[in-house]
Design a protein around this motif. Structure first.
Motif, PDB file in Angstrom:
ATOM      1  N   MET A  87       0.831  -1.209   0.000  1.00  0.00           N
ATOM      2  CA  MET A  87       0.000   0.000   0.000  1.00  0.00           C
ATOM      3  C   MET A  87       0.864   1.257   0.000  1.00  0.00           C
ATOM      4  O   MET A  87       0.630   2.206   0.738  1.00  0.00           O
ATOM      5  CB  MET A  87      -0.965   0.007   1.196  1.00  0.00           C
ATOM      6  CG  MET A  87      -2.024  -1.049   1.136  1.00  0.00           C
ATOM      7  SD  MET A  87      -3.278  -0.621  -0.085  1.00  0.00           S
ATOM      8  CE  MET A  87      -3.725  -2.216  -0.707  1.00  0.00           C
ATOM      9  N   ASN A  88       1.886   1.258  -0.854  1.00  0.00           N
ATOM     10  CA  ASN A  88       2.810   2.384  -0.946  1.00  0.00           C
ATOM     11  C   ASN A  88       2.205   3.461  -1.858  1.00  0.00           C
ATOM     12  O   ASN A  88       2.459   3.511  -3.059  1.00  0.00           O
ATOM     13  CB  ASN A  88       4.165   1.915  -1.473  1.00  0.00           C
ATOM     14  CG  ASN A  88       5.235   2.965  -1.328  1.00  0.00           C
ATOM     15  OD1 ASN A  88       4.971   4.163  -1.434  1.00  0.00           O
ATOM     16  ND2 ASN A  88       6.450   2.526  -1.081  1.00  0.00           N
ATOM     17  N   GLY A  89       1.391   4.313  -1.251  1.00  0.00           N
ATOM     18  CA  GLY A  89       0.676   5.337  -2.002  1.00  0.00           C
ATOM     19  C   GLY A  89       1.583   6.300  -2.740  1.00  0.00           C
ATOM     20  O   GLY A  89       1.283   6.700  -3.864  1.00  0.00           O
ATOM     21  N   ALA A  90       2.699   6.667  -2.144  1.00  0.00           N
ATOM     22  CA  ALA A  90       3.620   7.611  -2.782  1.00  0.00           C
ATOM     23  C   ALA A  90       4.220   7.013  -4.055  1.00  0.00           C
ATOM     24  O   ALA A  90       4.302   7.687  -5.086  1.00  0.00           O
ATOM     25  CB  ALA A  90       4.721   8.027  -1.811  1.00  0.00           C
ATOM     26  N   ARG A  91       4.628   5.758  -4.004  1.00  0.00           N
ATOM     27  CA  ARG A  91       5.226   5.129  -5.193  1.00  0.00           C
ATOM     28  C   ARG A  91       4.201   4.931  -6.305  1.00  0.00           C
ATOM     29  O   ARG A  91       4.492   5.143  -7.480  1.00  0.00           O
ATOM     30  CB  ARG A  91       5.880   3.800  -4.830  1.00  0.00           C
ATOM     31  CG  ARG A  91       7.218   3.994  -4.112  1.00  0.00           C
ATOM     32  CD  ARG A  91       7.887   2.670  -3.826  1.00  0.00           C
ATOM     33  NE  ARG A  91       8.076   1.853  -4.999  1.00  0.00           N
ATOM     34  CZ  ARG A  91       9.201   1.800  -5.717  1.00  0.00           C
ATOM     35  NH1 ARG A  91      10.232   2.533  -5.364  1.00  0.00           N
ATOM     36  NH2 ARG A  91       9.295   0.994  -6.756  1.00  0.00           N
ATOM     37  N   VAL A  92       2.987   4.542  -5.941  1.00  0.00           N
ATOM     38  CA  VAL A  92       1.948   4.348  -6.951  1.00  0.00           C
ATOM     39  C   VAL A  92       1.546   5.704  -7.552  1.00  0.00           C
ATOM     40  O   VAL A  92       1.342   5.815  -8.760  1.00  0.00           O
ATOM     41  CB  VAL A  92       0.733   3.593  -6.373  1.00  0.00           C
ATOM     42  CG1 VAL A  92      -0.373   3.454  -7.412  1.00  0.00           C
ATOM     43  CG2 VAL A  92       1.150   2.206  -5.871  1.00  0.00           C
TER      44      VAL A  92
END
Length: 105
Positions: A87-92
């Motif tokens: 759930m790595n929002g920044a990378r996505v």
């Protein structure tokens, strides 16, 4: 304002990732609208979209969804499984932004 659509089978499993991406966008002062839809509702939600990201669990639908997105010049790709799972929002978010900021090959 950029519009990013996350697509999964029912639109439910991506909702946590949407929240984390929106948080990352807010922290970086990036104006964007991010939301999740079910794969069968994507066509009616494509208007104004800048990128479509598929959950890894429906990666098999990429050819079908890419064909739909190509008709309206919206880039489409599958979210990296590790980024999705953690759930790595920044990378996505960064992945989505590269999709609509960099010219297609």
């Amino acid at each position: 304002m950029k519009k990013i659509i996350l697509c999964c089978m029912a639109g439910m499993s991506t909702s946590m990732l949407v929240a984390k991406m929106q948080r990352a966008a807010n922290e970086a002062n990036i104006e964007c609208e991010i939301y999740a839809v079910a794969a069968d509702q994507l066509k009616s939600n494509l208007d104004g979209a800048n990128a479509v990201l598929l959950g890894p669990q429906i990666s098999y639908k990429l050819p079908e969804i890419k064909q739909l997105c190509n008709k309206v010049n919206v880039p489409c790709d599958v979210i990296n499984m590790l980024d999705y799972g953690s759930m790595n929002g920044a990378r996505v978010l960064n992945f989505a932004m590269k999709m609509f900021l960099e010219p297609a090959d």
